[in-house]
Design a protein around this motif. Sequence first.
Motif, PDB file in Angstrom:
ATOM      1  N   LEU A   1      10.263  -0.714 -11.929  1.00 55.19           N
ATOM      2  CA  LEU A   1      10.816  -1.157 -13.216  1.00 55.19           C
ATOM      3  C   LEU A   1      12.341  -1.166 -13.165  1.00 55.19           C
ATOM      4  CD1 LEU A   1      10.712  -1.710 -16.335  1.00 55.19           C
ATOM      5  CD2 LEU A   1      10.598   0.765 -16.646  1.00 55.19           C
ATOM      6  N   PHE A   2      12.896  -0.073 -12.615  1.00 53.68           N
ATOM      7  CA  PHE A   2      14.357   0.062 -12.594  1.00 53.68           C
ATOM      8  C   PHE A   2      15.027  -0.816 -11.533  1.00 53.68           C
ATOM      9  CE2 PHE A   2      14.599   4.589 -14.643  1.00 53.68           C
ATOM     10  CZ  PHE A   2      14.094   4.042 -15.812  1.00 53.68           C
ATOM     11  N   ALA A   3      14.219  -1.453 -10.703  1.00 55.92           N
ATOM     12  CA  ALA A   3      14.805  -2.372  -9.726  1.00 55.92           C
ATOM     13  C   ALA A   3      15.364  -3.613 -10.414  1.00 55.92           C
ATOM     14  CB  ALA A   3      13.756  -2.758  -8.685  1.00 55.92           C
ATOM     15  N   HIS A   4      14.990  -3.796 -11.696  1.00 52.76           N
ATOM     16  CA  HIS A   4      15.495  -4.954 -12.439  1.00 52.76           C
ATOM     17  C   HIS A   4      16.523  -4.498 -13.462  1.00 52.76           C
ATOM     18  CE1 HIS A   4      12.115  -7.243 -10.798  1.00 52.76           C
ATOM     19  NE2 HIS A   4      11.396  -6.179 -11.054  1.00 52.76           N
ATOM     20  N   ASP A   5      17.499  -5.365 -13.685  1.00 54.51           N
ATOM     21  CA  ASP A   5      18.493  -5.036 -14.705  1.00 54.51           C
ATOM     22  C   ASP A   5      17.964  -5.357 -16.096  1.00 54.51           C
ATOM     23  OD1 ASP A   5      20.266  -4.187 -12.800  1.00 54.51           O
ATOM     24  OD2 ASP A   5      21.089  -6.190 -12.497  1.00 54.51           O
ATOM     25  N   THR A   6      17.048  -6.312 -16.140  1.00 54.34           N
ATOM     26  CA  THR A   6      16.480  -6.680 -17.437  1.00 54.34           C
ATOM     27  C   THR A   6      14.971  -6.767 -17.270  1.00 54.34           C
ATOM     28  OG1 THR A   6      16.664  -9.014 -16.904  1.00 54.34           O
ATOM     29  CG2 THR A   6      18.466  -8.059 -18.173  1.00 54.34           C
ATOM     30  N   ILE A   7      14.274  -6.695 -18.378  1.00 53.59           N
ATOM     31  CA  ILE A   7      12.839  -6.950 -18.312  1.00 53.59           C
ATOM     32  C   ILE A   7      12.509  -8.144 -19.198  1.00 53.59           C
ATOM     33  CG2 ILE A   7      11.807  -4.748 -17.676  1.00 53.59           C
ATOM     34  CD1 ILE A   7      11.645  -4.218 -20.717  1.00 53.59           C
ATOM     35  N   GLU A   8      11.509  -8.868 -18.777  1.00 47.56           N
ATOM     36  CA  GLU A   8      11.047  -9.982 -19.586  1.00 47.56           C
ATOM     37  C   GLU A   8      10.034  -9.458 -20.568  1.00 47.56           C
ATOM     38  OE1 GLU A   8       9.480 -13.528 -18.000  1.00 47.56           O
ATOM     39  OE2 GLU A   8      11.450 -14.250 -17.408  1.00 47.56           O
TER      40      GLU A   8
ATOM     41  N   LYS B   1      -9.760 -23.285 -28.942  1.00 48.83           N
ATOM     42  CA  LYS B   1      -8.632 -22.371 -29.083  1.00 48.83           C
ATOM     43  C   LYS B   1      -7.339 -23.024 -28.592  1.00 48.83           C
ATOM     44  CE  LYS B   1      -6.764 -17.891 -27.958  1.00 48.83           C
ATOM     45  NZ  LYS B   1      -6.493 -16.957 -26.900  1.00 48.83           N
ATOM     46  N   LEU B   2      -7.444 -23.647 -27.426  1.00 48.15           N
ATOM     47  CA  LEU B   2      -6.258 -24.251 -26.810  1.00 48.15           C
ATOM     48  C   LEU B   2      -5.614 -25.288 -27.728  1.00 48.15           C
ATOM     49  CD1 LEU B   2      -4.457 -24.579 -24.311  1.00 48.15           C
ATOM     50  CD2 LEU B   2      -6.130 -26.155 -23.375  1.00 48.15           C
ATOM     51  N   ARG B   3      -6.423 -25.959 -28.537  1.00 46.30           N
ATOM     52  CA  ARG B   3      -5.864 -26.974 -29.433  1.00 46.30           C
ATOM     53  C   ARG B   3      -4.901 -26.355 -30.439  1.00 46.30           C
ATOM     54  NH1 ARG B   3     -10.193 -30.212 -32.263  1.00 46.30           N
ATOM     55  NH2 ARG B   3      -8.626 -31.855 -32.419  1.00 46.30           N
ATOM     56  N   PHE B   4      -5.010 -25.041 -30.630  1.00 47.26           N
ATOM     57  CA  PHE B   4      -4.078 -24.369 -31.547  1.00 47.26           C
ATOM     58  C   PHE B   4      -3.000 -23.577 -30.799  1.00 47.26           C
ATOM     59  CE2 PHE B   4      -7.642 -25.201 -34.306  1.00 47.26           C
ATOM     60  CZ  PHE B   4      -7.040 -25.515 -35.506  1.00 47.26           C
ATOM     61  N   ASN B   5      -2.972 -23.693 -29.483  1.00 42.32           N
ATOM     62  CA  ASN B   5      -1.952 -22.950 -28.733  1.00 42.32           C
ATOM     63  C   ASN B   5      -0.574 -23.558 -28.944  1.00 42.32           C
ATOM     64  OD1 ASN B   5      -4.102 -21.537 -27.663  1.00 42.32           O
ATOM     65  ND2 ASN B   5      -3.227 -21.479 -25.614  1.00 42.32           N
ATOM     66  N   ASN B   6       0.402 -22.706 -28.876  1.00 48.42           N
ATOM     67  CA  ASN B   6       1.779 -23.167 -28.886  1.00 48.42           C
ATOM     68  C   ASN B   6       2.478 -22.594 -27.670  1.00 48.42           C
ATOM     69  OD1 ASN B   6       2.362 -24.790 -31.227  1.00 48.42           O
ATOM     70  ND2 ASN B   6       1.827 -22.983 -32.436  1.00 48.42           N
ATOM     71  N   PRO B   7       3.455 -23.301 -27.154  1.00 42.39           N
ATOM     72  CA  PRO B   7       4.222 -22.714 -26.050  1.00 42.39           C
ATOM     73  C   PRO B   7       4.868 -21.409 -26.517  1.00 42.39           C
ATOM     74  CG  PRO B   7       4.793 -25.028 -26.358  1.00 42.39           C
ATOM     75  CD  PRO B   7       3.933 -24.631 -27.517  1.00 42.39           C
ATOM     76  N   LEU B   8       4.821 -20.407 -25.664  1.00 39.75           N
ATOM     77  CA  LEU B   8       5.460 -19.131 -25.993  1.00 39.75           C
ATOM     78  C   LEU B   8       6.537 -18.843 -24.956  1.00 39.75           C
ATOM     79  CD1 LEU B   8       2.255 -16.985 -26.724  1.00 39.75           C
ATOM     80  CD2 LEU B   8       3.652 -18.243 -28.362  1.00 39.75           C
ATOM     81  N   PHE B   9       7.557 -18.173 -25.388  1.00 46.26           N
ATOM     82  CA  PHE B   9       8.680 -17.913 -24.485  1.00 46.26           C
ATOM     83  C   PHE B   9       9.046 -16.435 -24.521  1.00 46.26           C
ATOM     84  CE2 PHE B   9       8.864 -22.216 -26.099  1.00 46.26           C
ATOM     85  CZ  PHE B   9       8.944 -22.959 -24.933  1.00 46.26           C
ATOM     86  N   SER B  10       9.317 -15.891 -23.348  1.00 44.44           N
ATOM     87  CA  SER B  10       9.728 -14.494 -23.338  1.00 44.44           C
ATOM     88  C   SER B  10      11.245 -14.414 -23.409  1.00 44.44           C
ATOM     89  CB  SER B  10       9.207 -13.780 -22.093  1.00 44.44           C
ATOM     90  OG  SER B  10       9.178 -14.641 -21.006  1.00 44.44           O
ATOM     91  N   SER B  11      11.707 -13.228 -23.776  1.00 43.21           N
ATOM     92  CA  SER B  11      13.150 -13.035 -23.775  1.00 43.21           C
ATOM     93  C   SER B  11      13.461 -11.869 -22.849  1.00 43.21           C
ATOM     94  CB  SER B  11      13.641 -12.757 -25.189  1.00 43.21           C
ATOM     95  OG  SER B  11      12.873 -11.731 -25.765  1.00 43.21           O
ATOM     96  N   LYS B  12      14.719 -11.656 -22.558  1.00 45.00           N
ATOM     97  CA  LYS B  12      15.113 -10.618 -21.610  1.00 45.00           C
ATOM     98  C   LYS B  12      15.795  -9.473 -22.335  1.00 45.00           C
ATOM     99  CE  LYS B  12      15.674 -12.727 -17.103  1.00 45.00           C
ATOM    100  NZ  LYS B  12      15.100 -14.057 -17.090  1.00 45.00           N
ATOM    101  N   MET B  13      15.437  -8.252 -21.944  1.00 42.63           N
ATOM    102  CA  MET B  13      16.052  -7.077 -22.542  1.00 42.63           C
ATOM    103  C   MET B  13      16.647  -6.220 -21.424  1.00 42.63           C
ATOM    104  SD  MET B  13      15.168  -7.514 -25.699  1.00 42.63           S
ATOM    105  CE  MET B  13      15.372  -5.960 -26.555  1.00 42.63           C
TER     106      MET B  13
ATOM    107  N   GLY C   1      11.940   3.520 -29.842  1.00 44.54           N
ATOM    108  CA  GLY C   1      12.367   2.504 -28.902  1.00 44.54           C
ATOM    109  C   GLY C   1      11.213   1.993 -28.078  1.00 44.54           C
ATOM    110  N   TYR C   2      11.542   1.432 -26.968  1.00 44.71           N
ATOM    111  CA  TYR C   2      10.549   0.696 -26.206  1.00 44.71           C
ATOM    112  C   TYR C   2      10.981   0.648 -24.752  1.00 44.71           C
ATOM    113  CZ  TYR C   2      14.221  -2.542 -27.546  1.00 44.71           C
ATOM    114  OH  TYR C   2      15.439  -3.112 -27.776  1.00 44.71           O
ATOM    115  N   ILE C   3      10.117   0.116 -23.933  1.00 45.20           N
ATOM    116  CA  ILE C   3      10.371   0.080 -22.490  1.00 45.20           C
ATOM    117  C   ILE C   3      11.788  -0.399 -22.201  1.00 45.20           C
ATOM    118  CG2 ILE C   3       9.305  -2.220 -22.294  1.00 45.20           C
ATOM    119  CD1 ILE C   3       8.461  -1.396 -19.426  1.00 45.20           C
ATOM    120  N   GLY C   4      12.465   0.353 -21.373  1.00 41.39           N
ATOM    121  CA  GLY C   4      13.844  -0.003 -21.032  1.00 41.39           C
ATOM    122  C   GLY C   4      14.856   0.608 -21.977  1.00 41.39           C
ATOM    123  N   ASN C   5      14.412   0.986 -23.168  1.00 37.44           N
ATOM    124  CA  ASN C   5      15.352   1.460 -24.187  1.00 37.44           C
ATOM    125  C   ASN C   5      14.739   2.492 -25.123  1.00 37.44           C
ATOM    126  OD1 ASN C   5      17.831  -0.471 -23.932  1.00 37.44           O
ATOM    127  ND2 ASN C   5      16.023  -1.790 -23.839  1.00 37.44           N
TER     128      ASN C   5
END
Lengths: 324, 275, 652, 353
Positions: C564-571, C124-136, C221-225
């Motif tokens: 949750l609300f202690a953060h201005d953004t969520i990853e 499985k790992l041989r097909f892994n790709n780096p993944l990146f989160s974004s901030k909302m 919508g979704y968490i945070g929004n």
Amino acid sequence: MLETDRIQLHKLVEEALPELDMMIGWTESCDPLQTTPVFIRDAKLISKLTLGPFCSQNLAGYLVKPPALESVPKDAKPIGICVKGCDSRSLVALIQEKFISRDRVRIFGIPCRGTIDWRKVAQRVGLSDVKSATVEDDFLVIDASGTTHRIGLEDVLARKCLGCRYPNPIIQDVLVGQVATPRSSSLETTYRDVDALDNKPIEERLAFWQSELDRCIRCYACRNACPLCVCQDKCIAETREPRWLTQRVGLPEKFLFHFIHAMHLAGRCTGCGECERVCPMDIPVTLIKEKLNKIMEEMLGYSAGLDPDGVPPLLTFNPGETEI
Amino acid sequence: MNNNPYLPELATIQEIITETGNIRTLRITLNDKDRMERFTFRPGQVGQISVFGTGESTFVINSPPTRKDYLQFSVMKAGEVTSRIHQLNAGDQVGLRAPLGNGFGFDEMKGHDILFVGGGIGMAPLRTLLLYMIDNRADYGDITVIYGARSPKDMCYTYEFEEWRAGGVNLILTVDAEFPGWKERVGFVPTVLSEVAPSPNNRIAVVCGPPIMIKFVLFGLTELGFEDQQIITTLEKRMKCGIGICGRCNAGSKYVCLDGPVFSYDQIRAMGGEL
Amino acid sequence: MRIGVFVCNCGTNIAGTVDTKRVASEALSFADVVYATNYMYTCSEPGQQEIQRAIGEHGLQGVVVAACSPRMHEPTFRRAVEKAGLNRYMFEMANIREHVSWIGNDREANTQKAIDLVRMAVAKLRFNNPLFSSKMPVNKRLLVIGGGVAGIQAALDCADGGMDVVMVERKQYIGGKMAKLDKTFPTIDCSSCILGPKMVDVSQKENITLYAASEIESISGYIGNFTVQIRKKATYVNWEACTGCGLCTEKCPSKKAADYFNEGLGAARAINIPFPQAIPKKAAIDAQFCRQLNGKKCGVCAKVCPVQAVDFEMKDSIVTEQVGAIIVATGYDLFDHSAYGEYGAGRYPDVISGIQYERILSASGPYGGHIRRPSDGKEPKDIVFISCVGSRDASVGRPYCSGICCMYIAKQAILTRDHLPESNSYVFYMDIRSPGKNYDEFVRRAQEEYGVQYIRGRVGKIYPRGDRMVVQGADTLLGVQVEVEADLVVLATGVESSAGAGELAEKLRISYDQYGFYMESHPKLRPVETNTAGVYLAGACQGPKDIPSSVAQGSAAASKVQSLFAHDTIETNPQVALVNERTCISCGKCIQVCPFGAIQWKELRGGIKKAEVLPTVCQGCGVCNATCPPKAIQLQHATDNQILAEVNELCA
Amino acid sequence: MAVKIFIATDRLDSVLEKLSTKIDLWIPALLKDDKSGPTGFVPYEPGKAVAFDRQTTMSLKKVLLPQVETLLRFEYRKEPEGAINSTLAVEDRREARPTLVFGARPCDVRALTTLDRVFSNGPYVDPYYTERRKNTLFATLVCRQTDAKCFCSSVGGGPADMEGSHLRIVRTDDGYIVEALTKEAQSLLDNLGDAPDASREKQAAEIVEEVSRRRVGDLDTEGSAEAFRKRFEQTDYWVQMVSQCLSCGVCTYVCPTCYCFSITDEAENLKGERLRSWDSCMFYHYTLEASGHNPRPTKLERYRNRVGHKFSYIPERYEGLLGCCGCGRCIRSCPVSIDIRQVVGHLKENTNE
């Protein structure tokens, strides 16, 4: 009678054509036993439209397959299309899945008395040259290699037609000809071939499919002819990303392909039999889908392509369902 | 090459250079030392790199035949094979079938002024010819290079721009939009081309880049007075065999793998659509 | 790719029945594996350092740890490889503890299985790709659905923390079931005395917006929004103007309206304020009983209202609120005992439910706190309580224990004795469930100090004899049939999920069990979270609960929201579905089946529509991927090719 | 050395069995237990019914170009200590055994002239095909069962055309007369039967003469390459011609001159193989590039390319030779009855429209 229907169809199309983007119907081909689809924009070609038991192709698929219509703008005129009973179910299923909007098609419903399976004809008259074929009452009259054969229509109808419950279009804007009588009204008749196979021991069933599917050459005619195989160019049978199948032609690949095809049609297949008709290797692939259709009917009481507003069972869930 | 044109020669990756976020350059040598020494090719010819288990893909040899320490290929991550190549490391084994294809007519270009117009990874095939000309500088007249990329981060071979300039190349760099710290030109390649307006007299233009850029550059060159036969480009197609047999890379009766990838613009016109 | 494999001994947990050294040495023969070792405790500090050292030394691009369940330590190891410079998703875990060493003793078989699992993880790992989160960004407003004690607690906790809270209550008052109770067990303190101040707080806090007589129309919508549409139901009284003076109720000529608050024991007016302490203290018209609204000439209330608050033309209205998190505290309903034919199916007026008896006991109830029986208003002498009515009874589809009935029966029996010292109370019970603090002592007090007769057995039949009821049952301890004549029978009706719980769950896209109770993320470790990020649970909507548990959950949910609300953004979690637009055939099946509403249409140039995943909403469940015919939608950390690679290795 | 033998109809199987001991033998056979069912070439097995009465559904190209074959095998070898620099071994194993195809048709054998040019006479020689080709002999039936879809005479062949064949089979009233046309084929006939008697020989000669005179098909391909180039950009023409097309691969898979293939790797852990498999220019993925660009994105471009290949590109590349043998299989197997003769025939009509 057929001639009367033909004239009626020509007249109806002639009236409608100015309001249509085009008309999809059948016309004669180089093979007297099979027609070919025709796409008419020019009124001069209307006289080429034909009807009858040689019109086996299901034209509904052309509405969703590139490039025939892909580039048609949204506000274009509707497309006229001839549909038999089974074809209309495909059309309904496509409307259900929102691939076609109802107001984009003008449906010329053709009650169907069954279509001819050229292989059955060949079994009787051989594969020698069929010069002409006509229908006289309930007989098919064939001129082949200088001999005239008279065969009962019933004996050369396609397998799917023998268990047909819906010979008349489910939806239409106009009906051409007289309403036809269903050949079957029961699951038993419709699914007799499935039952016959199911009644065999599992080893025999396995052996049956092994020997049948072994002939598959992976030409994908079954897939491409299927009006509900909407992936077409994007089919996972040919991709490496994801790579479900290799290019090998062993039984595992053939089984996998045909069962993926069938699973993708679970609750969607309308039983038009195109996959089986077009198979150059004469594999009864519709039988696999018929088995699924039977399960769908028995388990969920659902038959695809009967209700334009219905939701296929695999695309929905009931909030009251206990196992979610 | 051996008697089986499908059989790759084994090669070892000597070095990997990260050019941009999705472009890497491989420097490889054939494992057979004699073969490596005898290996010859024309600038513009291509090689099929095999990652056994994943497949083969075609890349231009972008080091010049005048520099034989290694064969260099630049690989943009796009499909299955290129993604796998991006996971390789120095020391890993690959297969190579090369040289394939026709290459540039560098002899016919002798005595001419040269204009290179490259965009993004499209600089790779130009680099081999450019370095060849630098190594045979006296044979060619003015050499102007217009090289553009989306941003400085998307530019390849930045580490050798000084060497190019030192080799007598008029190097004009451009990026699509302003970027902090960028001191060269800003604007799309076709625009820069019309600003620079090189004279078509006795000049041959060699163009490579994304299809949309090529389209407008060809238009621009014609505006500037270049004749079709003065414009040369390299085509890309999906290839499998690379030797004119498997059938898919044709444009009309020409096979890009065999008759190309280098074509003059008048040849391309004769080939019809389907590019 | 260069892969390192680390096989954990886990002390003897794994090494006891798995030859970890052999697993490591076998791993070296797998494609792309360049380093493999076993280690005593891989999750320990030195164990993690060993991984980090190996990453540097061998230029590893991916790491497999064969150890315990990823639920346990996947985050640990992901952090560890990240510290060493790898993308945290270039990591796979093979579970050779829970899946291998703990479930079998055959060392050879276990070792072979562990090798197989490692081989799959490597494949499985041989097909892994780096993944990146974004901030909302996070919208720090909270929606509380349900104004019972759990919802109130959650709302007050968050409001105290300085957050804006929107509370939506379906009824026209808050307080929920607790507002109807007389006293609470095991302390016998007055329910409205302890709840009342909290209700007042809700109405007075400036940062709490209360929508009573309102329901959730839709949520997107979704968490945070989140965007929430709230349907304010027509009350026919302008609450901005209404002062709660009660004049309208007094004059209302429609005197036989249903008295829902008193569980049908009394009668209300068509326009009323349900009870004196109601929050908000506003009148509303029950359209079913209002003469004016039923086409008759009336309008008395409108005439008497000093502030002209009555508005017969009022329609439902929709308001939209933006919030970042949602606490669901929709409570429960009580089982309708008419399902029990043997208890009279609700036909005998003197066979009543526990909550009705609660209203009878209440000083603010229909009888002013005097115990009388509904049929003739007589004071009962013999009172029978029957437990487990609609609980632990598979025949009525309620196999679970409602948790509170044993206790409230004990309480009501004690209170009965307090009110009517001469009366006799009998309790028919199956088992006594009293596991809370001071609970069992309380039940014992009922039996020992208050002389309540507990009879272990099920009641088979209740039927009238004269003006009394005969309760027939078995005393299973004595093994005899018993028959008790009673003036009043109180059925301890059980807890069931709130009406409409399923529909709300669909809107919230959270899951619920077969009884309609909302599912928590993890029954032990994530008891107040749902599988939809940003949606939390409090109180009996999740399952039967008493007041202390409901309040505790309200606070727990509030603390989740506050962290949750202690953060201005969520990853965002990048392990979500992603659409390959090139292969998407625009069939929309993924949109239809997504249980989280995480997929929407995206219009490309030329009007072509393609599916698009909202990464913050997607929970990575994979239903879309399974449904997508061309497999254009792929889970980023469980792509088809990754799973097929694992399957291929398993079958190899 | 026998030059010509007679095989009585009822002795055919025993003769074939004997023949199969001398050489790898392929015969046309029923693929399904149905006399009108699909047929194709299969390795001979005793008792297997020969389907001589008609053209096979699948052509014989798979004898020389299997639907899937292994081009290479490869294996990464690791040092016991998991060394990073694992070594790689690649081998190509080819095996071409002497083979006889008994019961080929003239059109099928003629199709090999196209394949030969592509695989053996280009700048690069395909060793897999070429070595098999060199080792394969064809015993070809003088074709008396042409039908309305055959047009071999229109594309340079004919029902009695023996170009490229090593033996000729003439079916007579009571059996087959097999005649070696090349020296290498003569030894195959040794001890298989007696020379035909005079009357049978006379009948055979008459049949050959009669069949040779037949003109099968009336498609005029003269100038079609030029006409195609003129039509190339006429989208309307192609829309009209291919609207029915389902974009399936039947025509290409049954076609004896369609040779396009794909190459893919399949590997498990450290070992694997490089496969060559039939591909079809009718498929979208055939030309799909990794960038997502596809030079032939719709069936229009794809069908046009197929016609172009057979009637324009191949003639242009290879001395005017058409890339079509007129077997008519594509017409017979097409699910929607597309007739390539119509498409090619119309190329020249009203080119200026």
